[in-house]
Design an enzyme around this catalytic site. Structure first.
Site, mmCIF file in Angstrom:
data_model
loop_
_atom_site.group_PDB
_atom_site.id
_atom_site.type_symbol
_atom_site.label_atom_id
_atom_site.label_comp_id
_atom_site.label_asym_id
_atom_site.label_seq_id
_atom_site.Cartn_x
_atom_site.Cartn_y
_atom_site.Cartn_z
ATOM 1 N N ILE A 59 0.846 -1.205 0.000
ATOM 2 C CA ILE A 59 0.000 0.000 0.000
ATOM 3 C C ILE A 59 0.874 1.245 0.000
ATOM 4 O O ILE A 59 0.584 2.233 -0.695
ATOM 5 C CB ILE A 59 -0.954 -0.011 1.211
ATOM 6 C CG1 ILE A 59 -1.958 -1.160 1.082
ATOM 7 C CG2 ILE A 59 -1.703 1.321 1.326
ATOM 8 C CD1 ILE A 59 -2.770 -1.419 2.338
ATOM 9 N N HIS A 60 1.955 1.212 0.752
ATOM 10 C CA HIS A 60 2.876 2.357 0.771
ATOM 11 C C HIS A 60 3.458 2.614 -0.613
ATOM 12 O O HIS A 60 3.652 3.767 -1.023
ATOM 13 C CB HIS A 60 4.007 2.075 1.767
ATOM 14 C CG HIS A 60 4.994 3.191 1.879
ATOM 15 N ND1 HIS A 60 6.227 3.147 1.275
ATOM 16 C CD2 HIS A 60 4.925 4.394 2.520
ATOM 17 C CE1 HIS A 60 6.892 4.266 1.542
ATOM 18 N NE2 HIS A 60 6.127 5.033 2.296
#
Length: 470
Positions: A289-290
């Site tokens: 997600i980062h």
């Protein structure tokens, strides 16, 4: 001083918590007004003096009596446990003075709040921004309490919970827990202090996930940590940031890693309830997600149980396997700091002369040919696919035929043709090999590299401290 009411906080219990100012004020008073239990706490000071006591829910009656006594020319002490201005009698007395325009002088004598006494017993949980919320809905509608609890949870405040549980108020704390779990990790440390300042004093620590109202009562103070709070030797520590700003760690924690650390905590907050995810899945998801800013990717991640731990230990061993990627971009995305620190071998054969020659000779894709060349040198490598499904399928075929024995496989090729099929082949064709897959057509070299970075930093997962090697 006659015609004066000293609104005095007596601390949480024992007389040792009484401040010198409070002690002097109480000694000057003619009469004491307070809840029965509170007057019992300061019994040595009330000896030989007039007292007026009443039970729970009779605060207005006590305040009215205090004004009556002061108007008769007496110096009156109205006592509250903790600090009289924190859920105490100070506000009520000032409201009455304002409403009636009373000439009686009011002086508030501060005391040591139960929140601060509990925090001291629990370590240093209030080291950064904090707030307090009471679970008592006798004077405040529950709808308002819930809104305030939500704001505290969303704002990442360390939160002290007053009046957490009573005989009739048994569900509110568990509802608070639900609200906080929507915005905070289930592993958030929680401290409980009971009977603070009294002979029966006791403390315990738990996590937000394990918080249980059945072990808590009206004499308890609950302190919920924020996203930075850590548990150490049975104590809660919420960093202020001094060690990073002024301490020896400043040179060790690079700005990029600090930003990544903050990003991970923000991602975790926005993910909501993650109790259904294994720690390995969650750690990989946070990295993905980062990298992608796409929260939906978490539902597509498929980590074979134990794979992250196994591969992490292999890569940090003295005989670490090589890492073979299917694209130069994938190789470049693996943190050079960790490669150098561990002495890792990272290679991509996609543009090697042998690969190009083999691809032309056998009329196969370069990705397939690169796998053949790679296994000649590193048959037991960790193979990382973020681009080419044909390369992944070739590795599976060669492995099943005994020509390769990969230590692990990251199978996240992106695209349309053969992409989904290659991932199914990996999952069911090499079921005993440690592996991480992103299901469907999603993937890419950037995600492939970030999964390797997640595996390399697996030992930092428990402390939520990503970014080693940046």
């Amino acid at each position: 001083m006659s015609n004066t009411i000293f609104i005095t906080g007596i601390g949480p219990g024992d007389l040792k918590y009484l401040t010198p100012q409070a002690f002097n004020a109480l000694n000057r008073c003619d009469v004491f007004v307070g809840y029965k239990l509170y007057l019992q706490m300061i019994a040595p000071l009330t000896e030989g003096k007039e007292t007026f006591s009443s039970g729970m829910k009779q605060e207005t009656k006590r305040a009215e009596e205090a004004f009556r006594l002061a108007e008769s020319g007496k110096s009156v002490a109205v006592v509250s446990s903790g600090d009289a201005g924190v859920y105490g009698m100070a506000s009520l007395l000032w409201e009455m003075k304002m409403k009636n325009n009373s000439p009686i002088e009011l002086e508030v004598i501060p005391g040591i709040s139960s929140m601060f006494a509990a925090a001291a017993l629990l370590g240093a949980p209030l080291g950064h921004d904090f707030c307090a919320v009471s679970m008592s809905d006798l004077l405040t509608p529950w709808e308002t309490i819930e809104k305030r609890a939500l704001a505290a949870a969303m704002g990442d405040f360390v939160t002290a919970v007053y009046n957490p549980v009573s005989k009739d108020r048994f569900w509110q704390l568990m509802r608070l827990k639900e609200i906080f779990l929507q915005h905070r990790s289930p592993h958030t440390p929680v401290g409980i202090a009971r009977q603070v300042g009294r002979p029966e004093e006791e403390t315990s620590v738990t996590t937000l996930e394990q918080l249980d109202a059945s072990s808590i009562d009206m004499l308890s103070m609950v302190i919920i940590g924020n996203s930075q709070t850590q548990l150490f030797n049975g104590k809660l520590i919420t960093p202020r940031g001094y060690s990073n700003k002024y301490g020896v760690d400043k040179s060790e924690i690079k700005p990029g890693r600090q930003i990544m650390h903050r990003s991970f905590h923000q991602i975790l907050d926005e993910m909501g309830d993650v109790s259904n995810l294994s720690p390995e899945h969650l750690w990989v998801a946070l990295y993905c997600i980062h990298t992608s800013a796409d929260f939906s990717i978490s539902s597509l991640i498929d980590v074979k149980p134990g794979s992250v731990d196994v591969l992490h230990n292999k890569l940090k061993s003295s005989q670490s396997p090589a890492i073979i990627t299917d694209s130069n971009m994938g190789a470049e995305g693996i943190r050079k700091g960790m490669i150098d620190k561990l002495g890792l071998t990272v290679k991509c054969y996609i543009n090697h002369e042998e690969t190009l020659a083999l691809a032309n000779e056998k009329n196969i894709t370069r990705a397939q040919a690169a796998v053949h060349v790679a296994i000649e040198e590193h048959p037991d490598a960790i193979f990382v696919f973020g681009n080419a499904p044909t390369g992944l399928m070739e590795l599976i075929r060669l492995s099943r035929n005994g020509h390769a024995s990969p230590t692990g496989v990251i199978g996240v090729p992106v695209g349309f043709v053969n992409v989904k099929e290659s991932k199914h082949m990996l999952k069911y064709g090499l079921p005993n090999i440690p592996q991480v897959i992103i299901k469907g057509g999603r993937g890419g070299s950037n995600l492939a590299a970030t999964i390797i970075n997640a595996i390399l930093s697996w030992d930092e997962a428990e402390n939520m401290n990503p970014g080693e090697g940046m």
